[in-house]
Design an enzyme around this catalytic site. Structure first.
Site, PDB file in Angstrom:
ATOM      1  N   ASP A 127      -3.311   3.238   7.950  1.00  0.00           N
ATOM      2  CA  ASP A 127      -2.109   3.650   7.205  1.00  0.00           C
ATOM      3  C   ASP A 127      -1.796   5.116   7.456  1.00  0.00           C
ATOM      4  O   ASP A 127      -1.425   5.868   6.551  1.00  0.00           O
ATOM      5  CB  ASP A 127      -2.277   3.363   5.702  1.00  0.00           C
ATOM      6  CG  ASP A 127      -2.353   1.882   5.409  1.00  0.00           C
ATOM      7  OD1 ASP A 127      -1.961   1.080   6.269  1.00  0.00           O
ATOM      8  OD2 ASP A 127      -2.815   1.507   4.315  1.00  0.00           O
ATOM      9  N   GLU A 176      -1.921  -4.990  -2.207  1.00  0.00           N
ATOM     10  CA  GLU A 176      -1.630  -5.964  -1.154  1.00  0.00           C
ATOM     11  C   GLU A 176      -2.076  -7.393  -1.480  1.00  0.00           C
ATOM     12  O   GLU A 176      -2.282  -8.204  -0.575  1.00  0.00           O
ATOM     13  CB  GLU A 176      -2.206  -5.515   0.195  1.00  0.00           C
ATOM     14  CG  GLU A 176      -1.604  -4.225   0.746  1.00  0.00           C
ATOM     15  CD  GLU A 176      -0.211  -4.383   1.345  1.00  0.00           C
ATOM     16  OE1 GLU A 176       0.299  -5.522   1.387  1.00  0.00           O
ATOM     17  OE2 GLU A 176       0.371  -3.352   1.766  1.00  0.00           O
ATOM     18  N   ASP A 227      -7.361  -1.823  -0.366  1.00  0.00           N
ATOM     19  CA  ASP A 227      -6.438  -2.829   0.139  1.00  0.00           C
ATOM     20  C   ASP A 227      -7.244  -4.118   0.318  1.00  0.00           C
ATOM     21  O   ASP A 227      -8.280  -4.111   0.991  1.00  0.00           O
ATOM     22  CB  ASP A 227      -5.863  -2.354   1.477  1.00  0.00           C
ATOM     23  CG  ASP A 227      -4.764  -3.241   2.006  1.00  0.00           C
ATOM     24  OD1 ASP A 227      -4.857  -4.475   1.837  1.00  0.00           O
ATOM     25  OD2 ASP A 227      -3.823  -2.711   2.633  1.00  0.00           O
ATOM     26  N   HIS A 246      -6.736  -1.237   7.918  1.00  0.00           N
ATOM     27  CA  HIS A 246      -5.815  -0.365   8.646  1.00  0.00           C
ATOM     28  C   HIS A 246      -6.002   1.096   8.223  1.00  0.00           C
ATOM     29  O   HIS A 246      -6.536   1.375   7.153  1.00  0.00           O
ATOM     30  CB  HIS A 246      -4.368  -0.795   8.382  1.00  0.00           C
ATOM     31  CG  HIS A 246      -4.133  -2.254   8.607  1.00  0.00           C
ATOM     32  ND1 HIS A 246      -4.281  -3.193   7.603  1.00  0.00           N
ATOM     33  CD2 HIS A 246      -3.784  -2.941   9.721  1.00  0.00           C
ATOM     34  CE1 HIS A 246      -4.021  -4.406   8.088  1.00  0.00           C
ATOM     35  NE2 HIS A 246      -3.721  -4.277   9.364  1.00  0.00           N
ATOM     36  N   HIS A 260       4.414   0.996   4.176  1.00  0.00           N
ATOM     37  CA  HIS A 260       3.047   0.681   3.734  1.00  0.00           C
ATOM     38  C   HIS A 260       2.006   1.012   4.808  1.00  0.00           C
ATOM     39  O   HIS A 260       0.810   1.011   4.522  1.00  0.00           O
ATOM     40  CB  HIS A 260       2.929  -0.777   3.258  1.00  0.00           C
ATOM     41  CG  HIS A 260       2.788  -1.804   4.357  1.00  0.00           C
ATOM     42  ND1 HIS A 260       2.161  -3.013   4.163  1.00  0.00           N
ATOM     43  CD2 HIS A 260       3.200  -1.804   5.652  1.00  0.00           C
ATOM     44  CE1 HIS A 260       2.189  -3.720   5.299  1.00  0.00           C
ATOM     45  NE2 HIS A 260       2.812  -3.009   6.195  1.00  0.00           N
ATOM     46  N   HIS A 305       0.805  -1.219   0.000  1.00  0.00           N
ATOM     47  CA  HIS A 305       0.000   0.000   0.000  1.00  0.00           C
ATOM     48  C   HIS A 305       0.842   1.274   0.000  1.00  0.00           C
ATOM     49  O   HIS A 305       0.302   2.371  -0.153  1.00  0.00           O
ATOM     50  CB  HIS A 305      -0.972   0.008   1.191  1.00  0.00           C
ATOM     51  CG  HIS A 305      -2.289   0.636   0.859  1.00  0.00           C
ATOM     52  ND1 HIS A 305      -3.431   0.425   1.598  1.00  0.00           N
ATOM     53  CD2 HIS A 305      -2.664   1.493  -0.131  1.00  0.00           C
ATOM     54  CE1 HIS A 305      -4.437   1.099   1.071  1.00  0.00           C
ATOM     55  NE2 HIS A 305      -3.999   1.765   0.034  1.00  0.00           N
ATOM     56  N   ASP A 331      -6.848  -6.451   2.183  1.00  0.00           N
ATOM     57  CA  ASP A 331      -7.042  -6.890   3.562  1.00  0.00           C
ATOM     58  C   ASP A 331      -8.239  -6.203   4.218  1.00  0.00           C
ATOM     59  O   ASP A 331      -8.615  -6.540   5.345  1.00  0.00           O
ATOM     60  CB  ASP A 331      -5.771  -6.755   4.403  1.00  0.00           C
ATOM     61  CG  ASP A 331      -5.384  -5.320   4.763  1.00  0.00           C
ATOM     62  OD1 ASP A 331      -6.256  -4.441   4.802  1.00  0.00           O
ATOM     63  OD2 ASP A 331      -4.190  -5.090   5.027  1.00  0.00           O
ATOM     64  N   ASP A 348      -9.917  -0.413   3.768  1.00  0.00           N
ATOM     65  CA  ASP A 348      -8.735  -1.023   4.372  1.00  0.00           C
ATOM     66  C   ASP A 348      -9.031  -1.432   5.805  1.00  0.00           C
ATOM     67  O   ASP A 348      -9.794  -0.756   6.508  1.00  0.00           O
ATOM     68  CB  ASP A 348      -7.592   0.009   4.358  1.00  0.00           C
ATOM     69  CG  ASP A 348      -6.208  -0.596   4.491  1.00  0.00           C
ATOM     70  OD1 ASP A 348      -6.063  -1.629   5.152  1.00  0.00           O
ATOM     71  OD2 ASP A 348      -5.255  -0.008   3.950  1.00  0.00           O
TER      72      ASP A 348
END
Length: 300
Positions: free
Chosen positions: A127, A272, A227, A125, A140, A100, A229, A123
């Protein structure tokens, strides 16, 4: 959607984190049939190939906490110029990652054309780490902070020394793993976040309705940074930092379908995908299916 032409560009970079394999993401997505999928939607598709990335001699920058700083900056500098060029030509940039950290380059290129750009950060996360708050030094985990102008000068100054996105123009969807520094930054900057709590409580349809309305009234151009994830690992196992309890495959399709109907997205990246950690390219296949929905694919 009103998109006439899509230009696909890959940045097969795994240097923004410590786990190998995500550099094969663009190849996996192409193998899963992204070009053919888009062409079936009667969209002109141009595959520009991949930006080549070097390998580090020393992963740790001696003066910072950041891993592979010079190579990550170089790859993103090249990507920013390419995205700028794609938009200048009148095409839609679709970027394939890579980890990412490549969003630093994508948003730098986009911001040249959309000075008040909105960002949907799909995402698990945030980030939103910086050199000071990152537990790992993995870049990332920093691209959204960098794009707001927070971070190392070699990153925030890529393709123009200015913040690429305003915090009030960001919507994070699917968050379920945030570091303490990220939580503090979200509160301080007033960043809009729909965590899994809100998605579970409100439903994805209402989350997307609110997100679309929020960005439509305050931004010019909206970038989707997805992303894999963000999707639950049961549906997308081939990612470097999986977090259980994520957005389902069907909820993700609904989100993409609603974005297509809203005709809101002006650039996108899917990142990702890690084939080494995947099951028979399942995660790349999910990515391609979601791209199909984003670009207007319908059952009937």
């Amino acid at each position: 959607m009103s998109i006439q032409k899509i230009s696909v560009i890959g940045l097969p970079m795994d240097l923004g984190q410590a786990r190998r394999g995500v550099d094969m993401g663009p190849s996996a997505i192409r193998c899963a049939g992204i070009i053919e999928r888009l062409e079936r939607l009667n969209i002109e598709v141009e595959d520009l190939g991949d930006i080549m990335v070097g390998r580090p001699e020393n992963a740790n920058d001696p003066e910072t906490n950041l891993k592979n700083l010079s190579l990550v900056a170089a790859g993103n500098t090249e990507l920013a110029a390419k995205v700028d060029e794609i938009i200048e030509s009148g095409s839609f940039p679709l970027v394939l990652g890579g980890d990412h950290s490549i969003a630093i380059g994508t948003l730098a290129g986009v911001a040249k054309h959309h000075g008040n750009v909105g960002v949907i950060w799909y995402d698990a996360h945030g980030d939103l780490n910086t050199e000071e708050t990152s537990p790992s030094g993995n870049i990332h985990g920093m691209p959204l902070a960098v794009s707001m102008g927070l971070g190392h000068p070699d990153l925030i100054n890529i393709h123009g020394a200015y913040p690429k996105v305003k915090p009030e123009n960001i919507v994070i969807i699917g968050a379920r793993s945030l570091d303490e520094g990220e939580k503090a930054l979200i509160r301080d900057k007033g960043i809009k976040v729909y965590s899994m709590h809100e998605i579970d409580r409100m439903g994805m349809a209402r989350v997307m309705e609110e997100c679309i309305e929020y960005l439509r009234e305050r931004t010019v151009g909206v970038h989707l940074s997805l992303d894999l994830d963000g999707v639950d690992p049961a549906d997308a196992p081939g990612v470097g930092t999986p977090v259980i309890g994520g957005i389902s495959y069907r909820e993700s399709h609904l989100a993409m379908e609603m974005l297509a109907e809203a005709d809101l997205i002006t650039s996108a990246e899917f990142v990702e995908v890690n084939p080494i950690l995947d099951e028979r390219n399942k995660t790349a296949i999910v990515a391609v299916a979601l791209m199909g929905s984003l670009f207007g694919e319908k059952l009937l």
